[in-house]
Design a protein around this motif. Structure first.
Motif, PDB file in Angstrom:
ATOM      1  N   HIS A 262     -10.849 -23.491 -33.582  1.00 59.95           N
ATOM      2  CA  HIS A 262     -10.257 -22.776 -31.777  1.00 59.95           C
ATOM      3  C   HIS A 262      -8.509 -22.905 -31.864  1.00 59.95           C
ATOM      4  N   LEU A 263      -7.982 -23.044 -32.989  1.00 62.77           N
ATOM      5  CA  LEU A 263      -6.246 -22.750 -33.173  1.00 62.77           C
ATOM      6  C   LEU A 263      -6.268 -21.513 -32.760  1.00 62.77           C
ATOM      7  N   GLU A 264      -6.865 -20.364 -33.513  1.00 62.87           N
ATOM      8  CA  GLU A 264      -6.485 -19.263 -32.885  1.00 62.87           C
ATOM      9  C   GLU A 264      -6.379 -18.655 -31.557  1.00 62.87           C
ATOM     10  N   PHE A 265      -7.189 -19.587 -30.860  1.00 65.22           N
ATOM     11  CA  PHE A 265      -6.452 -18.899 -29.310  1.00 65.22           C
ATOM     12  C   PHE A 265      -5.334 -19.399 -28.890  1.00 65.22           C
ATOM     13  N   ARG A 266      -5.150 -19.880 -29.671  1.00 62.74           N
ATOM     14  CA  ARG A 266      -3.455 -21.108 -28.851  1.00 62.74           C
ATOM     15  C   ARG A 266      -2.214 -20.144 -28.299  1.00 62.74           C
ATOM     16  N   ARG A 267      -1.742 -18.728 -28.490  1.00 63.80           N
ATOM     17  CA  ARG A 267      -1.456 -18.035 -28.102  1.00 63.80           C
ATOM     18  C   ARG A 267      -1.909 -17.243 -26.155  1.00 63.80           C
ATOM     19  N   LEU A 268      -3.029 -17.035 -26.677  1.00 62.45           N
ATOM     20  CA  LEU A 268      -3.891 -16.422 -25.581  1.00 62.45           C
ATOM     21  C   LEU A 268      -4.477 -17.389 -24.284  1.00 62.45           C
ATOM     22  N   ALA A 269      -4.706 -18.470 -24.817  1.00 60.60           N
ATOM     23  CA  ALA A 269      -5.412 -19.563 -23.776  1.00 60.60           C
ATOM     24  C   ALA A 269      -4.438 -19.862 -22.457  1.00 60.60           C
ATOM     25  N   PRO A 270      -3.030 -19.587 -22.904  1.00 60.27           N
ATOM     26  CA  PRO A 270      -1.966 -20.253 -21.623  1.00 60.27           C
ATOM     27  C   PRO A 270      -2.443 -18.614 -20.560  1.00 60.27           C
ATOM     28  N   LEU A 271      -2.377 -17.500 -21.613  1.00 63.39           N
ATOM     29  CA  LEU A 271      -1.909 -16.508 -20.680  1.00 63.39           C
ATOM     30  C   LEU A 271      -3.834 -16.186 -19.895  1.00 63.39           C
ATOM     31  N   LEU A 272      -5.364 -16.571 -19.979  1.00 66.18           N
ATOM     32  CA  LEU A 272      -5.918 -16.813 -19.539  1.00 66.18           C
ATOM     33  C   LEU A 272      -6.234 -18.124 -18.336  1.00 66.18           C
ATOM     34  N   ALA A 273      -5.700 -18.350 -18.831  1.00 68.50           N
ATOM     35  CA  ALA A 273      -6.216 -20.234 -18.286  1.00 68.50           C
ATOM     36  C   ALA A 273      -5.562 -20.466 -16.283  1.00 68.50           C
ATOM     37  N   PRO A 274      -4.217 -19.756 -15.955  1.00 63.48           N
ATOM     38  CA  PRO A 274      -4.713 -19.884 -15.023  1.00 63.48           C
ATOM     39  C   PRO A 274      -5.657 -19.023 -14.194  1.00 63.48           C
TER      40      PRO A 274
ATOM     41  N   ALA B  36     -12.457 -26.905 -27.439  1.00 60.51           N
ATOM     42  CA  ALA B  36     -11.168 -27.117 -26.108  1.00 60.51           C
ATOM     43  C   ALA B  36     -11.667 -26.529 -24.844  1.00 60.51           C
ATOM     44  N   VAL B  37     -10.916 -27.884 -23.778  1.00 61.60           N
ATOM     45  CA  VAL B  37     -11.947 -26.624 -22.454  1.00 61.60           C
ATOM     46  C   VAL B  37      -9.951 -26.471 -21.547  1.00 61.60           C
ATOM     47  N   LEU B  38      -9.728 -25.313 -21.159  1.00 64.00           N
ATOM     48  CA  LEU B  38      -9.034 -24.910 -20.523  1.00 64.00           C
ATOM     49  C   LEU B  38      -9.134 -24.592 -19.052  1.00 64.00           C
ATOM     50  N   GLY B  39      -8.549 -24.429 -18.114  1.00 60.36           N
ATOM     51  CA  GLY B  39      -8.052 -23.458 -17.168  1.00 60.36           C
ATOM     52  C   GLY B  39      -9.350 -23.987 -15.713  1.00 60.36           C
ATOM     53  N   GLN B  40      -9.232 -23.465 -14.964  1.00 61.80           N
ATOM     54  CA  GLN B  40     -10.048 -23.433 -13.887  1.00 61.80           C
ATOM     55  C   GLN B  40     -10.211 -21.540 -13.329  1.00 61.80           C
ATOM     56  N   GLY B  41     -12.017 -21.405 -13.589  1.00 65.73           N
ATOM     57  CA  GLY B  41     -12.395 -20.188 -12.768  1.00 65.73           C
ATOM     58  C   GLY B  41     -13.517 -20.046 -13.236  1.00 65.73           C
ATOM     59  N   ASP B  42     -13.989 -18.492 -13.638  1.00 70.79           N
ATOM     60  CA  ASP B  42     -15.243 -18.058 -14.281  1.00 70.79           C
ATOM     61  C   ASP B  42     -15.322 -18.570 -15.682  1.00 70.79           C
ATOM     62  N   PRO B  43     -16.521 -19.517 -16.396  1.00 68.76           N
ATOM     63  CA  PRO B  43     -16.170 -19.540 -17.709  1.00 68.76           C
ATOM     64  C   PRO B  43     -16.088 -18.633 -18.351  1.00 68.76           C
ATOM     65  N   VAL B  44     -15.218 -18.214 -19.693  1.00 67.70           N
ATOM     66  CA  VAL B  44     -15.482 -18.338 -20.646  1.00 67.70           C
ATOM     67  C   VAL B  44     -15.742 -18.489 -22.355  1.00 67.70           C
ATOM     68  N   LEU B  45     -16.711 -18.392 -22.809  1.00 65.25           N
ATOM     69  CA  LEU B  45     -17.199 -18.837 -23.849  1.00 65.25           C
ATOM     70  C   LEU B  45     -15.349 -18.026 -25.300  1.00 65.25           C
ATOM     71  N   LEU B  46     -14.867 -18.657 -25.840  1.00 63.88           N
ATOM     72  CA  LEU B  46     -14.202 -17.512 -26.809  1.00 63.88           C
ATOM     73  C   LEU B  46     -14.732 -18.417 -28.762  1.00 63.88           C
ATOM     74  N   LEU B  47     -15.174 -17.164 -29.751  1.00 65.46           N
ATOM     75  CA  LEU B  47     -15.516 -17.070 -30.898  1.00 65.46           C
ATOM     76  C   LEU B  47     -14.330 -16.540 -31.608  1.00 65.46           C
ATOM     77  N   HIS B  48     -13.776 -17.851 -32.391  1.00 65.78           N
ATOM     78  CA  HIS B  48     -13.150 -17.584 -33.440  1.00 65.78           C
ATOM     79  C   HIS B  48     -13.782 -16.933 -34.918  1.00 65.78           C
ATOM     80  N   GLY B  49     -12.660 -16.402 -35.923  1.00 65.79           N
ATOM     81  CA  GLY B  49     -12.889 -15.447 -36.734  1.00 65.79           C
ATOM     82  C   GLY B  49     -13.346 -17.124 -38.176  1.00 65.79           C
ATOM     83  N   PHE B  50     -14.009 -16.227 -39.450  1.00 65.49           N
ATOM     84  CA  PHE B  50     -14.302 -16.659 -40.396  1.00 65.49           C
ATOM     85  C   PHE B  50     -12.996 -17.977 -40.783  1.00 65.49           C
ATOM     86  N   ASP B  51     -13.609 -18.957 -41.181  1.00 65.78           N
ATOM     87  CA  ASP B  51     -12.731 -20.122 -41.969  1.00 65.78           C
ATOM     88  C   ASP B  51     -11.571 -20.083 -41.260  1.00 65.78           C
ATOM     89  N   SER B  52     -12.015 -20.443 -39.854  1.00 68.85           N
ATOM     90  CA  SER B  52     -10.621 -20.561 -38.739  1.00 68.85           C
ATOM     91  C   SER B  52     -10.820 -21.294 -37.901  1.00 68.85           C
TER      92      SER B  52
END
Length: 287
Positions: free
Chosen positions: A60-72, A42-58
Motif C-alpha cells: 500500500h506504500l506505493e500510493f503514498r504520493r497519490l493518497a493526500p491528493l485524493l483524500a480530501p 490503509a483507510v484515509l479521506g472522506q467522500g465516495d469510496p475508492v479501492l486502490l490496488l498496488h503492483g507485484f511485490d509491492s
C-alpha cells in the motif's frame, strides 16, 4: 503478529514522511470467510469510496504520493494484496491470482458495508491493473469505474515458473542490488528521484514472515496473464508513462492495441504514474 510489528515499525521509522503517514493509517480487518487474518487496509479521506490496488511485490506504500491528493474528496481503501505487502502469509495459502481475487472480493464486501455505499471506484497499478479488471468483471454491479496505471498482465498468458526456479527467483529478488535496480527502472528519472527513502520503501515488506515462499508460490502459479478480454463494462481510463522501462516492447504494444483510445500517455513518467505524476492521476480521477 509479526507483520503488524514490521508495519508499525515502518510507520515510526520510514524516511519518507508520506510513507509514514499512509502506514500509520492501516487498519487490521477480519474478513468473513477468509481465514489467516486480520488483513491490512490503509483507510484515509472522506467522500465516495475508492479501492486502490498496488503492483507485484509491492504494498500500500506505493500510493503514498497519490493518497493526500485524493483524500480530501474520496475515502480511500488501500489494501495489501493477498500474499504481498504486509499481509499475513499462512502456510498452505492460495498464492495465485484466484487467491488474490478471493481476498479482494471479501475485502470489497467489507468496504461496501463500512462505507455504506452501493458501488466503489477502482484503481489498479501494474499487476493491480489486471486484478482490478478481473474484480470488475466478477462484481460488475459494485464497481462504478476503473482507472488503470500502466496495467500489466492484460495480454499474453500465465507463465508458471517451474519448481526450484521459482524459489531461486524469490531469493534473487531479495538481493539488495537487484531490488535497487528494479526500483530505479520503475522511475522516469532515477538519478534524480531514487535515493535511500525510495529504496527503503521498495524493500521494507521483505521482513514479513514467509515473504519468499509466498512469492515463489505466486510465480509457480503463473501469475496474471491474458486478463484483458473482455474488457469490463464500466467506464475505463488508462494512464501510461512515456518512459516506462518495465512494460515495453511487444507486451506494451499488445496492451495498447487492446485498450486503444482509453490510454493517455504521460511525459516524464515511468512505470508508476502515481509516483512520477500523482497530480495528473488525481486530476483524471477527480475530473
Amino acid at each position: 503478529m509479526a507483520e503488524r510489528q514490521v508495519l508499525e515499525q515502518a510507520a515510526a521509522r520510514l524516511l519518507d514522511p508520506q510513507a509514514r503517514t499512509i502506514a500509520a493509517a492501516v487498519q487490521w480487518w477480519d474478513l468473513p470467510g477468509l481465514g489467516g487474518g486480520p488483513w491490512p487496509v490503509a483507510v484515509l479521506g472522506q467522500g465516495d469510496p475508492v479501492l486502490l490496488l498496488h503492483g507485484f511485490d509491492s504494498s500500500h506504500l506505493e500510493f503514498r504520493r497519490l493518497a493526500p491528493l485524493l483524500a480530501p474528496q474520496a475515502q480511500l481503501f488501500i489494501p495489501d494484496l493477498y500474499g504481498f505487502g504486509f499481509c499475513p502469509r499462512p502456510a498452505g495459502g492460495n498464492y495465485s491470482p484466484d487467491g488474490v481475487l478471493n481476498h479482494l472480493e471479501a475485502l470489497l464486501d467489507a468496504v461496501l458495508v463500512r462505507s455504506g455505499a452501493e458501488q466503489v471506484g477502482l484503481m489498479g497499478a501494474s499487476m493491480g491493473g489486471s486484478a482490478a479488471v478481473e474484480l470488475a468483471r466478477r462484481r460488475p454491479d459494485q464497481i462504478s469505474r476503473l482507472l488503470l496505471l500502466a496495467p500489466a498482465g492484460l495480454t499474453g498468458k500465465p507463465m508458471p515458473v517451474p519448481p526450484v526456479l521459482n524459489q531461486l527467483g524469490a531469493r534473487f529478488l531479495a538481493l539488495p542490488a537487484i531490488r535497487r535496480g528494479l526500483c530505479r527502472s520503475a522511475f522516469a528519472q532515477p538519478d534524480r528521484d531514487v535515493g535511500p527513502a525510495e529504496l527503503e520503501i521498495a524493500s521494507v515488506h521483505l521482513a514479513c514472515p514467509n515473504w519468499a515462499p509466498a512469492l515463489a508460490a505466486f510465480a509457480g502459479s503463473g501469475g496474471f496473464g491474458g486478463c484483458g478480454l473482455p474488457l469490463p463494462s464500466q467506464p475505463l481510463s488508462v494512464l501510461w508513462g512515456a518512459n516506462d522501462r518495465i512494460l515495453r516492447g511487444a507486451p506494451r504494444r499488445e496492451a495498447q492495441a487492446l485498450l486503444g483510445d482509453c490510454i493517455e500517455e504521460l511525459s516524464d513518467c515511468g512505470h508508476l504514474p502515481h509516483i512520477d505524476q500523482p497530480q495528473r492521476v488525481a486530476e483524471v480521477w477527480l475530473g
